[in-house]
Scaffold this motif. Structure first.
Motif, short mmCIF file in Angstrom:
data_model
loop_
_atom_site.label_atom_id
_atom_site.label_comp_id
_atom_site.label_asym_id
_atom_site.label_seq_id
_atom_site.Cartn_x
_atom_site.Cartn_y
_atom_site.Cartn_z
N TYR A 1 0.82 -1.21 0.00
CA TYR A 1 0.00 0.00 0.00
C TYR A 1 0.85 1.25 0.00
O TYR A 1 2.08 1.20 0.18
CB TYR A 1 -0.96 0.00 1.20
CG TYR A 1 -0.30 0.33 2.53
CD1 TYR A 1 0.51 -0.59 3.18
CD2 TYR A 1 -0.49 1.56 3.14
CE1 TYR A 1 1.10 -0.29 4.40
CE2 TYR A 1 0.10 1.88 4.36
CZ TYR A 1 0.89 0.95 4.98
OH TYR A 1 1.49 1.25 6.18
N HIS B 1 6.29 8.49 -4.06
CA HIS B 1 5.33 7.53 -3.50
C HIS B 1 5.08 6.41 -4.50
O HIS B 1 5.04 5.23 -4.14
CB HIS B 1 4.01 8.21 -3.14
CG HIS B 1 4.02 8.86 -1.79
ND1 HIS B 1 3.90 8.14 -0.62
CD2 HIS B 1 4.15 10.15 -1.42
CE1 HIS B 1 3.94 8.97 0.41
NE2 HIS B 1 4.10 10.20 -0.04
N ARG C 1 8.00 4.16 -4.80
CA ARG C 1 8.05 3.21 -3.67
C ARG C 1 7.01 2.11 -3.84
O ARG C 1 7.28 0.95 -3.53
CB ARG C 1 7.85 3.97 -2.35
CG ARG C 1 8.07 3.09 -1.12
CD ARG C 1 8.08 3.89 0.17
NE ARG C 1 6.77 4.46 0.47
CZ ARG C 1 6.53 5.31 1.47
NH1 ARG C 1 7.53 5.69 2.26
NH2 ARG C 1 5.34 5.78 1.69
N LYS D 1 6.40 -1.79 1.82
CA LYS D 1 5.21 -1.24 2.49
C LYS D 1 4.08 -2.26 2.41
O LYS D 1 3.13 -2.12 1.64
CB LYS D 1 4.85 0.12 1.89
CG LYS D 1 4.09 1.01 2.87
CD LYS D 1 4.19 2.47 2.46
CE LYS D 1 3.23 3.36 3.23
NZ LYS D 1 3.29 3.29 4.69
N CYS E 1 5.55 2.67 14.62
CA CYS E 1 4.60 1.75 13.98
C CYS E 1 4.15 2.28 12.63
O CYS E 1 3.90 1.52 11.70
CB CYS E 1 3.39 1.55 14.88
SG CYS E 1 3.79 0.69 16.39
N THR F 1 5.53 5.63 11.52
CA THR F 1 6.30 6.88 11.43
C THR F 1 7.80 6.55 11.40
O THR F 1 8.21 5.48 11.85
CB THR F 1 6.06 7.77 12.67
OG1 THR F 1 6.41 7.02 13.84
CG2 THR F 1 4.61 8.22 12.79
N ASN F 2 8.60 7.46 10.92
CA ASN F 2 10.05 7.39 11.14
C ASN F 2 10.39 8.25 12.35
O ASN F 2 9.61 9.12 12.74
CB ASN F 2 10.81 7.90 9.90
CG ASN F 2 10.71 6.94 8.72
OD1 ASN F 2 10.06 7.22 7.72
ND2 ASN F 2 11.35 5.78 8.83
N LEU G 1 11.18 1.59 6.93
CA LEU G 1 10.59 2.04 5.67
C LEU G 1 11.28 3.35 5.26
O LEU G 1 11.49 4.22 6.11
CB LEU G 1 9.08 2.28 5.85
CG LEU G 1 8.37 2.70 4.56
CD1 LEU G 1 8.19 1.51 3.63
CD2 LEU G 1 7.01 3.31 4.87
N GLY H 1 10.81 6.45 4.49
CA GLY H 1 9.70 7.41 4.54
C GLY H 1 9.93 8.57 3.58
O GLY H 1 11.03 9.13 3.50
N ILE H 2 8.88 8.95 2.88
CA ILE H 2 8.98 10.08 1.95
C ILE H 2 9.13 11.38 2.77
O ILE H 2 9.86 12.28 2.38
CB ILE H 2 7.72 10.15 1.05
CG1 ILE H 2 7.45 8.80 0.36
CG2 ILE H 2 7.86 11.28 0.03
CD1 ILE H 2 8.51 8.30 -0.56
N THR H 3 8.46 11.43 3.92
CA THR H 3 8.55 12.62 4.77
C THR H 3 9.92 12.68 5.46
O THR H 3 10.47 13.78 5.65
CB THR H 3 7.43 12.60 5.83
OG1 THR H 3 6.26 12.05 5.26
CG2 THR H 3 7.13 14.00 6.32
N ARG H 4 10.44 11.54 5.83
CA ARG H 4 11.81 11.47 6.38
C ARG H 4 12.79 12.11 5.40
O ARG H 4 13.62 12.95 5.76
CB ARG H 4 12.17 9.98 6.63
CG ARG H 4 13.65 9.69 6.93
CD ARG H 4 13.88 8.18 6.82
NE ARG H 4 15.23 7.77 7.15
CZ ARG H 4 16.27 7.81 6.31
NH1 ARG H 4 16.09 8.28 5.07
NH2 ARG H 4 17.46 7.39 6.67
N THR I 1 1.09 11.69 7.37
CA THR I 1 -0.07 12.20 8.11
C THR I 1 0.32 13.16 9.24
O THR I 1 -0.55 13.79 9.82
CB THR I 1 -0.88 11.04 8.68
OG1 THR I 1 0.02 10.12 9.30
CG2 THR I 1 -1.66 10.32 7.59
N1 PDD Z 1 2.75 5.14 7.44
N2 PDD Z 1 7.47 3.91 8.78
C1 PDD Z 1 6.35 3.15 8.75
C2 PDD Z 1 6.40 1.78 9.33
C3 PDD Z 1 5.17 3.65 8.16
O1 PDD Z 1 4.07 2.90 8.13
C4 PDD Z 1 5.18 4.98 7.63
C5 PDD Z 1 3.97 5.57 6.97
C6 PDD Z 1 6.36 5.73 7.72
C7 PDD Z 1 6.43 7.12 7.17
O2 PDD Z 1 6.45 7.11 5.76
P1 PDD Z 1 5.96 8.37 4.90
O3 PDD Z 1 6.71 9.54 5.38
O4 PDD Z 1 6.30 7.98 3.51
O5 PDD Z 1 4.47 8.50 5.14
C8 PDD Z 1 7.48 5.16 8.28
C9 PDD Z 1 1.54 5.53 6.74
C10 PDD Z 1 1.30 6.99 6.77
C11 PDD Z 1 0.38 4.70 7.25
O6 PDD Z 1 0.59 3.50 7.41
O7 PDD Z 1 -0.69 5.23 7.46
#
Ligand code: PDD
Length: 290
Positions: A35, A51, A54, A149, A184, A186-187, A206, A208-211, A246
């Motif tokens: 996802y 995104h 990924r 993911k 869980c 987030t980074n 993961l 993370g794009i925001t990371r 988010t």
């Molecule tokens: N979660 N690490 C994990 C395990 C995640 O599930 C997520 C994102 C991130 C942050 O990734 P990004 O910056 O690309 O959103 C890091 C999403 C938002 C979710 O499962 O709802």
């Protein structure tokens, strides 16, 4: 504008209430899928290309085909956003291997299932921004390919439950050496001796794009950045923050019941958040007026 939510499933848009997949979808039976969650500000998707890159990497890793050509997927995402009543939205994309009689190994070719849903992009409350998020640490119980993911998120759900029981917002996984990996959903990043530090990209986290965006903004602001394993008990540690689609950048001010630094959102965190939120606001405004 109607407030009824619309989802994409089985190759069409339907009211969310009618959006269903078959009980023999492999996503339901095996969590056999991947996802993405993408933010959309006023019609402009934030970092859509990374995104979808990924998503492609996740699909390749588990040998599921992209359900449609990428330009078509982009058009579906635009339509999904436009059919739902949110200015700033989070758009959820799920691809499973598809529907088949339950067997671990498939002998036939099946079409992947594509699901798209749209919800309001959540906003951290003013109180949360002022006080910072609260976290706990847990020994990582997840699988060894957290760079994919995957929709198999049971460990993350358990971690979130533990966090809630402890009165915390997020649980952060640690490795056998006490290094902080990620949350869980987030980074996690820290400021140690003035350097923005976060775990390197490997199979334990993961990407993370925001990371990535936070690290880029830090570099633009002249803040030194280092991707290396780190621990909470490092002497120069003054700030922690989490990143996700988010949450953008959110200060983390308490971990395992102890304050981080002086227990208030740190200066580096606030600078990164301000710069990031400004970018998101500009995207949203551009959508509203253009
Ligand atoms: N979660 N690490 C994990 C395990 C995640 O599930 C997520 C994102 C991130 C942050 O990734 P990004 O910056 O690309 O959103 C890091 C999403 C938002 C979710 O499962 O709802």
């Amino acid at each position: 504008m109607s407030d009824a939510l619309v989802a994409y499933v089985n190759n069409r848009f339907v009211p969310l209430e009618e959006a269903t997949v078959h009980i023999e979808d492999r996503g339901f039976q095996f969590a056999d899928g991947v996802y993405e969650v993408v933010a959309c500000f006023g019609g402009t998707f934030l970092d859509l290309a990374p995104h979808l890159d990924r998503l492609q990497r996740s699909l390749d890793a588990v040998a599921i085909a992209m359900p449609c050509p990428r330009p078509e997927l982009e058009a579906l995402l635009q339509q999904a956003y436009a059919r739902n009543p949110f200015q700033d939205a989070m758009v959820y994309i799920q691809v499973t291997r598809g529907r088949a009689a339950r067997a671990h190994l498939l002998h036939e070719e099946i079409a992947p299932t594509l699901v798209i849903t749209v919800r309001q992009l959540p906003q951290p409350s003013d109180a949360k921004l002022a006080q910072g998020a609260v976290g706990i640490t847990l020994r990582d119980i997840r699988w060894k390919r957290c760079d994919i993911k995957s929709i198999a998120l049971l460990a993350s759900v358990m971690g979130k439950l533990e966090a809630k029981r402890a009165g915390a917002d997020e649980a952060f996984w640690t490795d056998a050496h006490g290094h902080l990996l990620e949350g869980c959903a987030t980074n996690i990043l820290a400021v140690i001796d003035g350097v923005l530090v976060t775990h390197p990209l490997d199979h334990q986290v993961l990407g993370g794009i925001t990371r990535h965006m936070a690290l880029q903004i830090a570099a633009e602001l002249g803040i030194a950045v280092e991707a290396r394993p780190w621990r909470l008990d490092e002497p120069g540690l003054s700030e922690c923050m989490l990143t996700s689609t988010t949450n953008a950048v959110l200060p983390v001010c308490r971990l395992d019941g102890r304050p981080i630094g002086d227990g208030r959102p740190g200066a580096v965190t606030l600078r990164l958040r301000a710069r990031m939120v400004e970018r998101l606001r500009q995207l949203s405004e551009r959508g509203r007026h253009g």
